[in-house]
Design an enzyme around this catalytic site. Structure first.
Site, mmCIF file in Angstrom:
data_model
loop_
_atom_site.group_PDB
_atom_site.id
_atom_site.type_symbol
_atom_site.label_atom_id
_atom_site.label_comp_id
_atom_site.label_asym_id
_atom_site.label_seq_id
_atom_site.Cartn_x
_atom_site.Cartn_y
_atom_site.Cartn_z
ATOM 1 N N HIS A 156 -7.325 1.399 -11.561
ATOM 2 C CA HIS A 156 -8.637 0.739 -11.542
ATOM 3 C C HIS A 156 -9.687 1.639 -12.199
ATOM 4 O O HIS A 156 -9.590 2.861 -12.190
ATOM 5 C CB HIS A 156 -9.041 0.277 -10.134
ATOM 6 C CG HIS A 156 -9.457 1.342 -9.176
ATOM 7 N ND1 HIS A 156 -9.478 1.154 -7.813
ATOM 8 C CD2 HIS A 156 -9.879 2.617 -9.366
ATOM 9 C CE1 HIS A 156 -9.904 2.248 -7.229
ATOM 10 N NE2 HIS A 156 -10.155 3.157 -8.134
ATOM 11 N N GLU A 159 -9.850 -3.869 -9.834
ATOM 12 C CA GLU A 159 -8.480 -3.673 -9.386
ATOM 13 C C GLU A 159 -7.502 -4.399 -10.326
ATOM 14 O O GLU A 159 -7.929 -5.233 -11.138
ATOM 15 C CB GLU A 159 -8.343 -4.212 -7.958
ATOM 16 C CG GLU A 159 -9.311 -3.573 -6.953
ATOM 17 C CD GLU A 159 -8.899 -2.165 -6.516
ATOM 18 O OE1 GLU A 159 -8.235 -1.443 -7.290
ATOM 19 O OE2 GLU A 159 -9.255 -1.779 -5.389
ATOM 20 N N ASN A 192 -3.944 3.185 -9.054
ATOM 21 C CA ASN A 192 -3.464 1.892 -9.547
ATOM 22 C C ASN A 192 -4.091 1.512 -10.886
ATOM 23 O O ASN A 192 -3.963 0.376 -11.334
ATOM 24 C CB ASN A 192 -3.723 0.793 -8.506
ATOM 25 C CG ASN A 192 -5.211 0.580 -8.235
ATOM 26 O OD1 ASN A 192 -6.060 1.218 -8.863
ATOM 27 N ND2 ASN A 192 -5.528 -0.308 -7.313
ATOM 28 N N ASP A 196 -20.454 1.337 -8.971
ATOM 29 C CA ASP A 196 -20.091 0.479 -7.838
ATOM 30 C C ASP A 196 -20.664 1.003 -6.526
ATOM 31 O O ASP A 196 -21.188 2.110 -6.456
ATOM 32 C CB ASP A 196 -18.561 0.343 -7.726
ATOM 33 C CG ASP A 196 -17.830 1.686 -7.886
ATOM 34 O OD1 ASP A 196 -18.465 2.743 -7.705
ATOM 35 O OD2 ASP A 196 -16.627 1.669 -8.188
#
Ligand code: PGA
Length: 260
Positions: free
Chosen positions: A138, A143, A136, A67
């Site tokens: 990810h 996400e 979280n 990313d």
């Protein structure tokens, strides 16, 4: 899913670097998926050491990063382009033409993402994908809520990720709100996956990844469906695992190995 529990961040880094080295020795034209973040710095440091001191040769390796922040790129100190060059590419012999990082400066994000998927396919697919994990759950910038059939595309970052990553920026306002990220499907198409996690902050996400239900609310849980995943985690990151894992020493790992 294979779980290697090690004592420390340093042991996690060395263990991961050894697995990458072994994969390169087995297949010199390795297609290697790479990740950024604080977790990966030690692994890159060890790979650089292996290159300089042991002659580990990256000249055939083709890399694809997971990313990049939208709007950032070469010249931006907080871009993943800069992170990758400072921590790794500037110190090893990966050929520049074999390095792929999503172009965060693109004026046409959708087309850039389509071309990225095509480049991965043209390289023959990813042999080994390295992952970190967000608090979280990810993986990449996928996400919670990301569909499992997602491919490389522009994404919005959640507040949790912006807060987690603001330590790399001068202020929270400067954290980009959007990014380009490989999708869950892109990651799951890799033939082999290694996920690294260190510290208590990751313990809840790791517990869900290994023992929770497979749900897009915890993107990393999808890894339960992949046939060849190795988690390399330190004791703190493993601290909320409830199962009793068989603990065994391994020759190539300085820590403990457990299988589920
Ligand atoms: P970190 O990020 O290594 O900086 O904790 C991991 C991630 O968000 O994937």
């Amino acid at each position: 899913m294979r779980i290697v529990i090690v004592d420390s961040y340093a042991d996690m880094s060395v263990t991961a670097a050894r697995l990458v080295r072994n994969a390169i020795v087995e297949r010199s034209r390795l297609v290697l998926g790479l990740a950024t973040g604080g977790t990966q710095v030690g692994m890159y440091r060890e790979l650089v050491r292996m290159h300089k001191e042991e002659g580990l040769d990256f000249s055939g390796v083709i890399t694809f990063n997971l990313d990049e922040y939208l709007g950032l790129g070469p010249g931006d100190p907080t871009s993943y382009y800069t992170y990758m060059h400072e921590n790794f590419f500037n110190h090893v012999n990966v050929k520049p033409e074999n390095i792929h990082i999503p172009d965060g400066k693109t004026l046409d994000p959708e087309a850039t993402c389509r071309a990225y998927e095509e480049a991965i396919a043209a390289a023959g697919g990813i042999d080994l994908q390295i992952l970190g994990i967000g608090v979280n759950g990810h993986i990449g910038f996928n996400e919670p809520g990301t569909p499992f059939d997602s491919v490389t595309r522009p994404v919005n970052l959640t507040r949790s990720t912006i807060l987690a990553n603001k330590r790399f920026f001068l202020s929270e306002d400067m954290v980009p709100r959007r990014a380009l990220s490989m999708g869950i499907k892109t990651i799951m198409n890799a033939r082999r996956i290694i996920l690294l996690a260190s510290g208590r902050g990751k313990a809840r996400a790791i517990a869900g990844t290994v023992e929770g239900p497979v749900t897009c609310e915890l993107p990393s849980s999808v890894l339960q469906l992949h046939p060849d995943v190795t988690l390399i985690i330190d004791r703190e990151a493993s601290s909320l695992l409830r199962g009793r894992y068989r603990v065994q020493g391994t020759e190539d790992s300085p820590g403990l190995a457990a299988e589920v």
